[in-house]
Design an enzyme around this catalytic site. Structure first.
Site, PDB file in Angstrom:
ATOM      1  N   ARG A  41      -0.932   3.510  -3.058  1.00 32.59           N
ATOM      2  CA  ARG A  41      -0.937   4.978  -2.969  1.00 32.59           C
ATOM      3  C   ARG A  41      -1.516   5.507  -4.273  1.00 32.59           C
ATOM      4  NH1 ARG A  41       2.494   9.067  -4.569  1.00 32.59           N
ATOM      5  NH2 ARG A  41       2.628  10.861  -3.195  1.00 32.59           N
ATOM      6  N   SER A 112       4.818   9.419   8.146  1.00 29.00           N
ATOM      7  CA  SER A 112       5.925  10.168   7.524  1.00 29.00           C
ATOM      8  C   SER A 112       6.414  11.233   8.486  1.00 29.00           C
ATOM      9  CB  SER A 112       5.448  10.862   6.245  1.00 29.00           C
ATOM     10  OG  SER A 112       5.132   9.909   5.273  1.00 29.00           O
ATOM     11  N   LYS A 141       7.195  12.581  -6.564  1.00 24.82           N
ATOM     12  CA  LYS A 141       6.305  13.402  -5.720  1.00 24.82           C
ATOM     13  C   LYS A 141       6.835  14.825  -5.806  1.00 24.82           C
ATOM     14  CE  LYS A 141       4.243  13.113  -1.060  1.00 24.82           C
ATOM     15  NZ  LYS A 141       4.309  14.352  -0.331  1.00 24.82           N
TER      16      LYS A 141
HETATM   17  N1  3NM Z   1       7.108  10.465  -0.348  1.00 25.14           N
HETATM   18  P1  3NM Z   1      10.391   7.419  -5.902  1.00 25.14           P
HETATM   19  S1  3NM Z   1       9.190  10.974  -1.669  1.00 25.14           S
HETATM   20  C1  3NM Z   1       5.712   9.104  -1.877  1.00 25.14           C
HETATM   21  O1  3NM Z   1       9.793  12.449   0.863  1.00 25.14           O
HETATM   22  C2  3NM Z   1       6.928   9.844  -1.556  1.00 25.14           C
HETATM   23  O2  3NM Z   1       7.984  11.853   1.889  1.00 25.14           O
HETATM   24  C3  3NM Z   1       8.273  11.102  -0.264  1.00 25.14           C
HETATM   25  O3  3NM Z   1       9.041   7.885  -5.212  1.00 25.14           O
HETATM   26  C4  3NM Z   1       8.716  11.862   0.908  1.00 25.14           C
HETATM   27  O4  3NM Z   1      10.794   6.155  -5.202  1.00 25.14           O
HETATM   28  C5  3NM Z   1       8.010  10.039  -2.420  1.00 25.14           C
HETATM   29  O5  3NM Z   1      10.003   7.167  -7.322  1.00 25.14           O
HETATM   30  C6  3NM Z   1       8.131   9.520  -3.813  1.00 25.14           C
HETATM   31  O6  3NM Z   1      11.380   8.532  -5.734  1.00 25.14           O
HETATM   32  C7  3NM Z   1       8.973   8.288  -3.877  1.00 25.14           C
END
Ligand code: 3NM
Length: 214
Positions: A41, A112, A141
């Site tokens: 990503r 998603s 994010k």
């Molecule tokens: N998508 P971390 S949260 C890429 O809610 C991504 O759809 C999300 O990173 C969503 O594991 C997210 O560091 C970030 O929290 C995930």
């Protein structure tokens, strides 16, 4: 490559801006720690583009092949097709899973979802798995929806959706168990692995947390 739901157990996601060390070094350590799937990503500040992105993808794909874990590309369907990735992961703003499926020739399609309607549509469109989040607060994010907890995962299972599910957003070694208990097949993480001082150990411990709660 056909996907087994077990392959979602410890689903590591990263791009070069997410890593403290080189992304190859980070991915290899995560593989050594037992991750079961990887998503490239490449987004945000300092993200690679064009041929640099492609070359990076090809190097990471080789590490995944060697370890026999699926190599998934986020959003960039063209890149996934060009390098023969094992699959793609798309969001609601991307083209429909049904159209992507036709392009990637038997590859894995992940989508998603944030509501039951989106989940049902993803399934009808032929998604192989759905990702849902943010389960917890995430700093990685910035344009996510509100923190969702595990409610949608529970609802999907209560309504007998059997599609493989992975939770995402703010998941750590300490809070992974409730995601699995809610009915997810695995957890997706960026920072818990990519920013760990000991990447391999973080993957080992996250896997134990996921397996321990099965
Ligand atoms: N998508 P971390 S949260 C890429 O809610 C991504 O759809 C999300 O990173 C969503 O594991 C997210 O560091 C970030 O929290 C995930």
């Amino acid at each position: 490559m056909l996907m087994k739901r077990e392959q979602l157990a410890v689903y590591f996601i990263a791009g070069t801006p997410n890593c403290k060390r080189s992304i190859e070094e980070t991915l290899q350590a995560a593989i050594d720690g037992g991750i079961t799937m990887f998503q490239f990503r490449e987004k945000g500040k300092d993200a690679l583009a064009g041929s640099a992105k492609k070359e990076q993808a090809v190097r990471l794909q080789a590490l995944c092949r060697e370890a026999n874990i699926p190599f998934i590309v986020n959003d960039d369907i063209e890149l996934a097709v060009e390098i023969g990735a094992d699959g793609v992961h798309i969001g609601q703003e991307d083209e429909a899973a049904s159209s992507v499926r036709g392009k990637i020739n038997g590859g894995i399609v992940g989508v998603s979802v944030h509501t039951m309607d989106e989940a049902k549509k993803a399934i009808a469109d032929g998604a192989d798995y759905v990702g849902t989040g943010p389960i917890y607060q995430t700093g990685t994010k910035t344009d996510t929806g509100p923190v969702a907890g595990t409610a949608l995962i529970k609802t999907m299972r209560a309504q007998n959706l059997t599609i493989p599910i992975v939770g995402i957003g703010g998941i750590t070694i300490d809070n992974a168990a409730p995601v699995i208990a809610a009915g997810a097949d695995g957890v997706s993480v960026i920072s818990t692995i990519s920013l760990a001082d000991d990447v391999k150990q973080a993957a080992v411990e996250l896997k134990a947390a996921v397996e321990g709660s099965n």
